[in-house]
Design a protein around this motif. Structure first.
Motif, mmCIF file in Angstrom:
data_model
loop_
_atom_site.group_PDB
_atom_site.id
_atom_site.type_symbol
_atom_site.label_atom_id
_atom_site.label_comp_id
_atom_site.label_asym_id
_atom_site.label_seq_id
_atom_site.Cartn_x
_atom_site.Cartn_y
_atom_site.Cartn_z
ATOM 1 N N UNK A 1 0.670 -1.123 0.095
ATOM 2 C CA UNK A 1 0.112 -0.197 0.062
ATOM 3 C C UNK A 1 0.704 1.086 -0.058
ATOM 4 N N UNK A 2 1.911 1.282 0.721
ATOM 5 C CA UNK A 2 2.858 2.338 0.885
ATOM 6 C C UNK A 2 3.349 2.577 -0.445
ATOM 7 N N UNK A 3 3.790 1.595 -1.107
ATOM 8 C CA UNK A 3 4.604 1.549 -2.309
ATOM 9 C C UNK A 3 3.604 2.242 -3.506
ATOM 10 N N UNK A 4 2.438 1.820 -3.445
ATOM 11 C CA UNK A 4 1.580 2.317 -4.442
ATOM 12 C C UNK A 4 1.352 3.726 -4.125
ATOM 13 N N UNK A 5 1.263 4.216 -2.867
ATOM 14 C CA UNK A 5 0.863 5.509 -2.747
ATOM 15 C C UNK A 5 1.859 6.343 -3.055
ATOM 16 N N UNK A 6 2.959 5.834 -2.678
ATOM 17 C CA UNK A 6 4.466 6.700 -3.010
ATOM 18 C C UNK A 6 4.389 7.083 -4.425
ATOM 19 N N UNK A 7 4.037 6.042 -5.253
ATOM 20 C CA UNK A 7 3.871 6.018 -6.689
ATOM 21 C C UNK A 7 2.682 6.889 -7.304
ATOM 22 N N UNK A 8 1.692 7.554 -6.222
ATOM 23 C CA UNK A 8 0.766 8.408 -6.725
ATOM 24 C C UNK A 8 -0.378 7.694 -7.076
ATOM 25 N N UNK A 9 -0.713 6.786 -6.617
ATOM 26 C CA UNK A 9 -1.873 5.865 -6.747
ATOM 27 C C UNK A 9 -2.637 5.934 -5.431
ATOM 28 N N UNK A 10 -3.991 6.106 -5.742
ATOM 29 C CA UNK A 10 -5.058 6.370 -4.465
ATOM 30 C C UNK A 10 -5.492 5.124 -4.003
ATOM 31 N N UNK A 11 -4.686 4.542 -3.083
ATOM 32 C CA UNK A 11 -4.737 3.296 -2.510
ATOM 33 C C UNK A 11 -5.124 3.436 -1.074
ATOM 34 N N UNK A 12 -6.019 2.818 -0.514
ATOM 35 C CA UNK A 12 -6.520 2.770 0.966
ATOM 36 C C UNK A 12 -5.515 1.927 1.733
ATOM 37 N N UNK A 13 -4.839 2.600 2.630
ATOM 38 C CA UNK A 13 -4.156 1.586 3.572
ATOM 39 C C UNK A 13 -4.872 0.692 4.366
ATOM 40 N N UNK A 14 -4.239 -0.429 4.499
ATOM 41 C CA UNK A 14 -5.210 -1.510 5.391
ATOM 42 C C UNK A 14 -5.396 -0.938 6.761
ATOM 43 N N UNK A 15 -6.460 -1.195 7.358
ATOM 44 C CA UNK A 15 -6.984 -0.645 8.510
ATOM 45 C C UNK A 15 -6.057 -1.114 9.849
ATOM 46 N N UNK A 16 -5.810 -2.351 9.698
ATOM 47 C CA UNK A 16 -5.204 -3.056 10.696
ATOM 48 C C UNK A 16 -3.553 -3.191 10.240
ATOM 49 N N UNK A 17 -2.843 -2.455 9.187
ATOM 50 C CA UNK A 17 -1.746 -2.458 8.545
ATOM 51 C C UNK A 17 -0.725 -1.830 9.714
ATOM 52 N N UNK A 18 0.671 -2.006 9.317
ATOM 53 C CA UNK A 18 1.694 -1.384 10.154
ATOM 54 C C UNK A 18 1.946 0.022 9.862
#
Length: 558
Positions: free
Chosen positions: A189-206
């Motif tokens: 999720x962080x990888x895709x967000x850093x590359x500009x994609x509108x991805x929701x981060x997992x609620x129970x993620x790190x």
């Protein structure tokens, strides 16, 4: 070489045993079997050096009062050619032993001869012991709870080594299962967000900053080649990349903390070698596992647990519990450790009974596994509690702590209380250069002795001194405290509690400071001066031995 204090305890036990035998032969009382004679140190020094409650132990057998039994034992005890000066009855039936003072001078000879080995024994008889501690999920940096577990686990391993056990320190790498899947999802999720994609981060993620940093670095190194990759392959690559970095950081931090492991054991190996499935099959074959609602369950209720536990989920994936059984079977059956000791956090309390039950089901004596439940740490600064949470990214890491207070203060403070006690870690106190700071207090006692010896610059050998010149109250109290170390180590092993060594080091330092304030070492009386030099050299050695067990340095200058 058996220490003087251990020889004394053995001789007192023998004298009491022989006295009971004489008493029975004379018909003073009868017993069915000889009790295990326990020798203790009275809290009140006026009650003698040692005491036993054996008269109260055999009251039911002898059908007589403890006082009467104690009187008979004392009458029949042989003190000739022994360390015992006198024996008296106290309270409801305690038998107190007062010793000839010469035994104290023999203690100094023990310390002088044994040096770094003083306090050691062979009660472990070379038994193989596995001490597993910290075993943090490699999904992020180590936190305060891991830091306490490290100090406790390493301390336990050290006291066991002092007692002649063959110890292996082990870190269990939890690199399989649900938390690793969640780790991969968080990285992706962080990888895709850093590359500009509108991805929701997992609620129970790190959500820690380390996840973002890993992916920033990954993008720098690998560019964007995984942007169009299939999700599972992408997560696998991210997990492998980040786990390697996290493990490297964990090892670096632990090295700074003074902890070196003999074994780094990966959970993933258990799955790759089919050990988890083999354990599940063995439990099924023995009748201790069954299928229900598409899952496989362990009959934990047959071993005193409130409910049965899942071994394989209804999606066919084994649980962490199943892997844990396989891991402990590997330690106790495959690698043939005589004893396995784990240091776990308080949140694992409910896991103890079911794991022991599973081992029993597999034919392993459950007493071969000891689990120490470590209570929580509260970090305080200026009287305020600092909250810690790995998932939110708000936590104090082990490396933060070492940077701020140093390895010595951290390791000493974490062992100020027994593992089963909650601990408030006062950052301000840990950094304070005063006698209020317990680690400073002990280290300063050592440094002060080094300073005295440097200033005197007198070579003294044991054969040159007349130790009977050491008669002052503070001298005798200091020697008496030095004599306690072998028994303190044994008691620390019985409780698996390194804090007993920490408390002993503080008490010893206090007795030294009392001696220092009352008795000058530099004197015109050369014979007395030499005797006091031997005394402080022995004190210096015992402080070093204690700090060594705790993984704390013994500075010569402060």
């Amino acid at each position: 070489m058996k220490s003087t204090i251990n020889k004394i305890i053995a001789s007192i036990k023998l004298a009491v045993n022989e006295s009971i035998t004489r008493s029975v032969d004379e018909g003073a009382f009868t017993i069915d079997h000889m009790p295990s004679i326990i020798i203790e140190v009275p809290r009140d020094t006026t009650h003698g050096e040692f005491s036993t409650n054996v008269a109260m132990q055999i009251t039911r057998q002898a059908k007589k009062s403890p006082k009467l039994i104690g009187e008979v034992i004392i009458k029949n005890i042989d003190t000739n050619n022994s360390y015992i000066k006198s024996v008296e009855l106290a309270g409801p039936g305690f038998i107190n032993f007062h010793l000839n003072q010469n035994w104290l001078y023999e203690v100094l000879e023990d310390i002088y001869d044994l040096r770094g080995s003083y306090g050691s024994s062979d009660i472990g008889a070379g038994k193989k012991v596995n001490v597993e501690f910290i075993s943090a999920n490699p999904t992020g940096p180590m936190h305060m709870g891991n830091a306490r577990g490290g100090a406790i686990g390493d301390g336990i391993a050290s006291i066991l080594q002092c007692a002649g056990y063959q110890v292996s320190r082990e870190f269990y790498i939890n690199d399989a299962g649900n938390q690793i899947e969640k780790f991969g999802q968080s990285l992706e999720a962080r990888y895709l967000q850093l590359l500009g994609q509108n991805i929701e981060f997992p609620e129970d993620g790190y959500k820690g900053e380390d996840i973002t940093e890993h992916m920033k670095n990954f993008i720098e190194e690998q560019h964007k080649e995984y942007i169009d990759e299939e999700s599972d392959r992408r997560k696998k690559a991210f997990i492998e990349y980040a786990l390697n970095l996290n493990l490297q950081k964990i090892k670096e931090d632990l090295n700074e903390y003074g902890i070196k492991y003999d074994v780094w054991f990966s959970e993933s190996v258990l799955h790759c070698q089919n050990q988890v499935n083999a354990v599940i099959d063995e439990l099924k074959n023995k009748g201790y596992a069954y299928e229900k609602e598409g899952a496989v369950w362990f009959k934990a209720t047959e071993f005193g647990c409130e409910k049965d536990d899942v071994l394989v989920r209804n999606n066919g994936i084994p649980t962490y519990f199943a892997a844990d059984i396989a891991y402990h079977l590997d330690k106790l059956r495959t690698r043939e450790f005589d004893w396995s000791i784990n240091v776990w956090g308080a949140d694992h309390h409910g896991h103890v009974a079911r794991l022991k039950g599973a081992l029993e089901a597999l034919g392993i004596e459950p007493d071969r596994l000891t689990i120490i439940i470590m209570q929580l740490v509260r970090l305080t600064r200026k009287g305020e509690i600092s909250r810690m949470s790995k998932r939110s990214g708000k936590m104090v890491t082990l490396s933060d702590l070492i940077d701020e207070v140093g390895k010595d203060a951290a390791r000493f403070f974490f062992n100020l209380r027994s593992p089963d006690s909650h601990l408030d870690f006062d950052l301000d106190l840990a950094m304070e250069q005063s006698n209020d700071n317990p680690v400073f207090y002990v280290q300063y006692a050592h440094a002060r002795i080094c300073s005295i010896l440097r200033q005197l610059d007198v070579e003294v050998s044991f054969s040159q001194v007349t130790l009977t010149l050491l008669k002052e109250k503070e001298e005798i109290l200091l020697i008496r405290k030095l004599a306690d170390l072998p028994q303190e180590i044994i008691m620390a092993i019985e409780k698996l509690d390194p804090s007993k060594i920490t408390k002993y080091a503080l008490d010893l330092s206090s007795d030294f400071h009392s001696f220092y304030n009352a008795c000058r070492v530099k004197l015109e009386d050369e014979e007395l001066m030499k005797s006091r030099i031997i005394l402080i050299q022995c004190t210096k050695q015992v402080i070093e031995n204690c700090l060594g067990i705790l993984g704390v340095s013994a500075p010569e200058i402060m």
